[in-house]
Design an enzyme around this catalytic site. Structure first.
Site, short mmCIF file in Angstrom:
data_model
loop_
_atom_site.label_atom_id
_atom_site.label_comp_id
_atom_site.label_asym_id
_atom_site.label_seq_id
_atom_site.Cartn_x
_atom_site.Cartn_y
_atom_site.Cartn_z
N CYS A 73 0.84 -1.22 0.00
CA CYS A 73 0.00 0.00 0.00
C CYS A 73 0.86 1.25 0.00
O CYS A 73 0.54 2.24 -0.67
CB CYS A 73 -0.92 0.02 1.23
SG CYS A 73 -2.06 -1.35 1.27
N ARG A 125 -7.76 -3.79 -3.64
CA ARG A 125 -7.16 -2.63 -4.34
C ARG A 125 -8.05 -2.30 -5.54
O ARG A 125 -7.89 -2.87 -6.62
CB ARG A 125 -5.74 -2.98 -4.79
CG ARG A 125 -4.84 -3.41 -3.65
CD ARG A 125 -3.45 -3.78 -4.10
NE ARG A 125 -2.75 -4.45 -3.01
CZ ARG A 125 -2.21 -3.84 -1.95
NH1 ARG A 125 -2.24 -2.53 -1.88
NH2 ARG A 125 -1.62 -4.53 -1.00
C1 BEZ Z 1 0.47 -4.56 1.81
O1 BEZ Z 1 1.66 -4.86 1.85
O2 BEZ Z 1 0.09 -3.46 1.45
C2 BEZ Z 1 -0.55 -5.59 2.20
C3 BEZ Z 1 -0.32 -6.90 1.86
C4 BEZ Z 1 -1.26 -7.86 2.23
C5 BEZ Z 1 -2.40 -7.49 2.91
C6 BEZ Z 1 -2.64 -6.16 3.21
C7 BEZ Z 1 -1.71 -5.20 2.85
#
Ligand code: BEZ
Length: 215
Positions: free
Chosen positions: A52, A129
């Site tokens: 993110c 996303r």
């Molecule tokens: C992230 O790294 O943004 C992420 C990865 C898996 C679940 C939620 C966030």
């Protein structure tokens, strides 16, 4: 068998659902915010997570580019306003990149459910996303959904926006991998007279139904 809650999934061509929500830049009435231009509304699963952070800084770095394309950005996650503010501040301190665009604090999941960002098969309480491209008439024009473990592609988000705006401006369709400066698809002929005209034209043509022209 356990019953799953069914969430609304907005579709291409639908009016963008309206909502009022708290954001990192203050209270937002979405229908007011999106007036007069294009909007990209995107969700991320959680603040202070690695993928993110790469994505949100990707949007922040290109914010001026989007503004030049008459496009506003709005982020969202199912986090509190305090978490958003702390994360924006932390990212600025660590990377020098400032997320100026509003980020919606959707702790009650109201907006995530309204926009089909909560997809329980992927995660019960974190938004996937999602990317919604909303035009100046407040209509949803393109939707992307990515899972939690795969980051989006900023080049494709920019290209998709350029393609939507170009298709509208020139009333054309755009082929596979189209990029600005490349030819557009000429609509296929609908009458015999148009077909005969097409066969005599100087368009780049595979056959009468697949012809391209410069813009
Ligand atoms: C992230 O790294 O943004 C992420 C990865 C898996 C679940 C939620 C966030």
């Amino acid at each position: 068998m356990e019953e799953q809650e069914v969430f609304q999934m907005p579709r291409i061509g639908d009016p963008a659902p309206d909502f009022k929500a708290m954001t990192t830049t203050g209270m937002m009435q979405f229908s007011e915010y999106i007036k007069g231009g294009w909007t990209i509304l995107f969700s991320h699963p959680a603040d202070f997570t690695p993928v993110c952070t790469t994505e949100m800084t990707g949007f922040a770095v290109l914010e001026d580019e989007f503004r030049k394309m008459n496009t506003k950005l709005v982020g969202l996650s199912i986090d509190s306003i305090h978490s958003h503010v702390a994360w924006v501040n932390n990212v600025k301190e660590k990377t020098g990149i400032f997320m100026k665009f509003p980020i919606i604090a959707d702790i009650d999941m109201k907006v995530a459910k309204l926009y089909g960002m909560l997809q329980p098969g992927e995660h019960e309480t974190a938004a996937v996303r999602a990317v919604f491209f909303i035009d100046p008439n407040a209509k949803i024009r393109l939707i992307m959904y990515y899972p939690l473990n795969v980051g989006r592609n900023m080049d494709e988000i920019i290209r998709a926006l350029q393609a939507l705006q170009t298709a509208d401006e020139h009333k054309v369709a755009l082929p596979l991998n189209w990029k600005p400066g490349e030819k557009a698809i000429v609509p296929p002929p609908k009458t015999i007279a148009e077909l005969e005209e097409r066969l005599k034209s100087n368009y780049e043509m595979v056959d009468f139904y697949l012809a391209k022209r410069d813009l």
